[in-house]
Design an enzyme around this catalytic site. Structure first.
Site, PDB file in Angstrom:
ATOM      1  N   GLU A   1       3.720 -15.394 -67.891  1.00 15.51           N
ATOM      2  CA  GLU A   1       3.161 -14.752 -69.088  1.00 15.51           C
ATOM      3  C   GLU A   1       1.718 -15.207 -69.303  1.00 15.51           C
ATOM      4  O   GLU A   1       1.445 -16.409 -69.380  1.00 15.51           O
ATOM      5  CB  GLU A   1       4.016 -15.126 -70.299  1.00 15.51           C
ATOM      6  CG  GLU A   1       5.457 -14.660 -70.165  1.00 15.51           C
ATOM      7  CD  GLU A   1       6.441 -15.456 -71.020  1.00 15.51           C
ATOM      8  OE1 GLU A   1       5.977 -16.335 -71.784  1.00 15.51           O
ATOM      9  OE2 GLU A   1       7.651 -15.229 -70.896  1.00 15.51           O
TER      10      GLU A   1
ATOM     11  N   GLU B   1      11.669 -14.632 -69.539  1.00 17.03           N
ATOM     12  CA  GLU B   1      11.833 -15.676 -68.531  1.00 17.03           C
ATOM     13  C   GLU B   1      12.895 -15.278 -67.514  1.00 17.03           C
ATOM     14  O   GLU B   1      12.797 -15.641 -66.336  1.00 17.03           O
ATOM     15  CB  GLU B   1      12.193 -17.007 -69.199  1.00 17.03           C
ATOM     16  CG  GLU B   1      11.041 -17.698 -69.905  1.00 17.03           C
ATOM     17  CD  GLU B   1      10.625 -17.013 -71.185  1.00 17.03           C
ATOM     18  OE1 GLU B   1      11.441 -16.249 -71.746  1.00 17.03           O
ATOM     19  OE2 GLU B   1       9.482 -17.223 -71.641  1.00 17.03           O
TER      20      GLU B   1
ATOM     21  N   GLN C   1       5.749 -20.619 -69.810  1.00 17.48           N
ATOM     22  CA  GLN C   1       4.619 -20.978 -70.675  1.00 17.48           C
ATOM     23  C   GLN C   1       4.864 -22.333 -71.348  1.00 17.48           C
ATOM     24  O   GLN C   1       3.946 -23.121 -71.507  1.00 17.48           O
ATOM     25  CB  GLN C   1       4.381 -19.888 -71.714  1.00 17.48           C
ATOM     26  CG  GLN C   1       3.011 -19.935 -72.326  1.00 17.48           C
ATOM     27  CD  GLN C   1       2.658 -18.644 -73.022  1.00 17.48           C
ATOM     28  OE1 GLN C   1       3.211 -18.332 -74.075  1.00 17.48           O
ATOM     29  NE2 GLN C   1       1.746 -17.875 -72.449  1.00 17.48           N
TER      30      GLN C   1
ATOM     31  N   PHE D   1      11.378 -22.753 -72.797  1.00 17.04           N
ATOM     32  CA  PHE D   1      11.855 -21.372 -72.708  1.00 17.04           C
ATOM     33  C   PHE D   1      12.566 -21.057 -71.403  1.00 17.04           C
ATOM     34  O   PHE D   1      13.023 -19.929 -71.200  1.00 17.04           O
ATOM     35  CB  PHE D   1      10.686 -20.401 -72.918  1.00 17.04           C
ATOM     36  CG  PHE D   1       9.987 -20.607 -74.236  1.00 17.04           C
ATOM     37  CD1 PHE D   1      10.719 -20.689 -75.406  1.00 17.04           C
ATOM     38  CD2 PHE D   1       8.611 -20.735 -74.306  1.00 17.04           C
ATOM     39  CE1 PHE D   1      10.096 -20.892 -76.625  1.00 17.04           C
ATOM     40  CE2 PHE D   1       7.983 -20.942 -75.524  1.00 17.04           C
ATOM     41  CZ  PHE D   1       8.724 -21.017 -76.690  1.00 17.04           C
ATOM     42  N   ILE D   2      12.680 -22.031 -70.516  1.00 11.59           N
ATOM     43  CA  ILE D   2      13.424 -21.789 -69.285  1.00 11.59           C
ATOM     44  C   ILE D   2      14.893 -21.517 -69.598  1.00 11.59           C
ATOM     45  O   ILE D   2      15.616 -20.934 -68.781  1.00 11.59           O
ATOM     46  CB  ILE D   2      13.288 -22.981 -68.318  1.00 11.59           C
ATOM     47  CG1 ILE D   2      13.668 -22.560 -66.891  1.00 11.59           C
ATOM     48  CG2 ILE D   2      14.120 -24.165 -68.774  1.00 11.59           C
ATOM     49  CD1 ILE D   2      13.364 -23.608 -65.845  1.00 11.59           C
TER      50      ILE D   2
ATOM     51  N   HIS E   1       8.400 -26.442 -78.410  1.00 12.53           N
ATOM     52  CA  HIS E   1       7.292 -26.735 -77.505  1.00 12.53           C
ATOM     53  C   HIS E   1       7.238 -28.219 -77.153  1.00 12.53           C
ATOM     54  O   HIS E   1       6.189 -28.723 -76.766  1.00 12.53           O
ATOM     55  CB  HIS E   1       5.964 -26.308 -78.144  1.00 12.53           C
ATOM     56  CG  HIS E   1       5.916 -24.877 -78.547  1.00 12.53           C
ATOM     57  ND1 HIS E   1       6.422 -24.425 -79.734  1.00 12.53           N
ATOM     58  CD2 HIS E   1       5.455 -23.778 -77.898  1.00 12.53           C
ATOM     59  CE1 HIS E   1       6.254 -23.110 -79.815  1.00 12.53           C
ATOM     60  NE2 HIS E   1       5.679 -22.688 -78.717  1.00 12.53           N
TER      61      HIS E   1
END
Length: 328
Positions: free
Chosen positions: A29, A60, A82, A86-87, A129
């Site tokens: 992304e 993803e 990113q 988020f994996i 994050h």
């Protein structure tokens, strides 16, 4: 040799591998025109073109699934998450598709994929994050898991990961991105750091500290303080979490007889638990004290700085644990 940051070392490794091998390409992304959220792929689009620098939709599962298909057809994709948090959205593609592909094909199809991205806390990134969940993949056969602590290793391990014929998860601690610098060899030296080999960052005689990623630097800082108290710590940087270099760990333990494992992810069920179990199985007779762990509390990572510091492991906690272990 050129001095580079941790981030620049990763960038340089991918750049050189794309120059060396036309089957290597990157996808993710905002990695093209924007150059990635942290600018790891800045300038790649102009150099390599849109056929090899591919901006994807925010999915993803799509990113990993596309990488799997490309790898099965002979390409070497480097897929960016990113943020590694988020994996989880691509989890099925990683553990049920990429990890199993070689086994399901009877060893006839290689799966040379690198899935890389920023991970970890200490930057006020808050919940989605800041997480550090390498243990999710540490458990899965067919995957390799890498987490460097130094710029030279980030460079050499990324090259080794891209050339590996198995899926590699490459964790890049964002706290290290622009803080850590190192001397990166020129491309003519073809510098590679082999997967599965730990490094002893500081020799010592009283306690073996096993760490990886940002925790290596925390452990080195703690070891320096402890040395002033007469406690000599040997600090091992795993570099590759899977495969795990237990030979180096047990070799150090034969000298120090005490083990302290430091990792950033939640303590329960983490990589440190497996290392402790393997020490108990193969090195029990070497021990003069309990195997101890310093890790994050079993919590998510808060946004507020005081709470983040409370949840994540600290240099002070490593020092205190080492003092306790030394008294045995």
């Amino acid at each position: 040799m050129v001095e580079m940051t941790f981030l620049q070392g990763i960038r340089q490794a991918i750049w050189e591998e794309m120059q060396r091998d036309s089957s290597v390409f990157v996808l993710g992304e905002d990695i093209g025109r924007l150059g990635g959220a942290f600018l790891v792929t800045d300038g790649f689009l102009n150099e390599f073109g849109s056929d090899r620098v591919i901006d994807t939709p925010i999915s993803e599962a799509l990113i990993v699934g596309t990488a799997v298909g490309a790898a099965a057809m002979g390409k070497r994709p480097v897929a960016e998450m990113q943020f590694m948090d988020f994996i989880s959205c691509g989890f099925d593609q990683v553990v049920n598709v990429a990890a199993t592909f070689r086994y399901r094909s009877g060893g006839t199809v290689s799966m040379p994929i690198v899935i890389r991205g920023p991970s970890g806390g200490y930057v006020g990134g808050s919940l989605y994050h800041s997480q550090q969940f390498e243990s999710w993949f540490f458990h899965v056969p067919g995957l390799k898991v890498v987490q460097p602590a130094f710029a030279e290793d980030a460079y050499g391990l990324m090259k080794a990961s891209i050339r590996d014929n198995n899926p590699v998860l490459f964790y890049e601690h964002k706290w290290l991105y622009r803080r850590i610098k190192g001397q990166i060899p020129g491309p003519d030296q073809d510098f590679i750091v082999r997967l599965g080999e730990a490094a002893i960052r500081r020799p010592g005689d009283h306690i073996t500290i096993v760490a990886y990623g940002a925790m290596v630097h925390f452990s080195l800082e703690a070891a320096e303080v402890l040395a002033g108290e007469g406690i000599s710590c040997e600090v091992i940087d795993l570099r590759t979490v899977k495969p795990l270099d237990m030979e180096t760990v047990l070799g150090s333990l034969a000298k120090t007889n005490k083990a302290l494992i430091v990792y950033e992810s939640p303590k329960t069920g983490g990589v440190g638990a497996e290392i402790a179990a393997q020490i108990a199985e193969a090195g029990f007779d070497l021990l003069d004290g309990p195997v101890m762990r310093v890790a994050a509390r079993d919590s998510f990572v808060p946004f507020a700085e005081p709470l983040e510091k409370y949840v994540l492991p600290s240099v002070e906690e490593i020092i205190e644990a080492a003092r306790t272990l030394h008294r045995y």
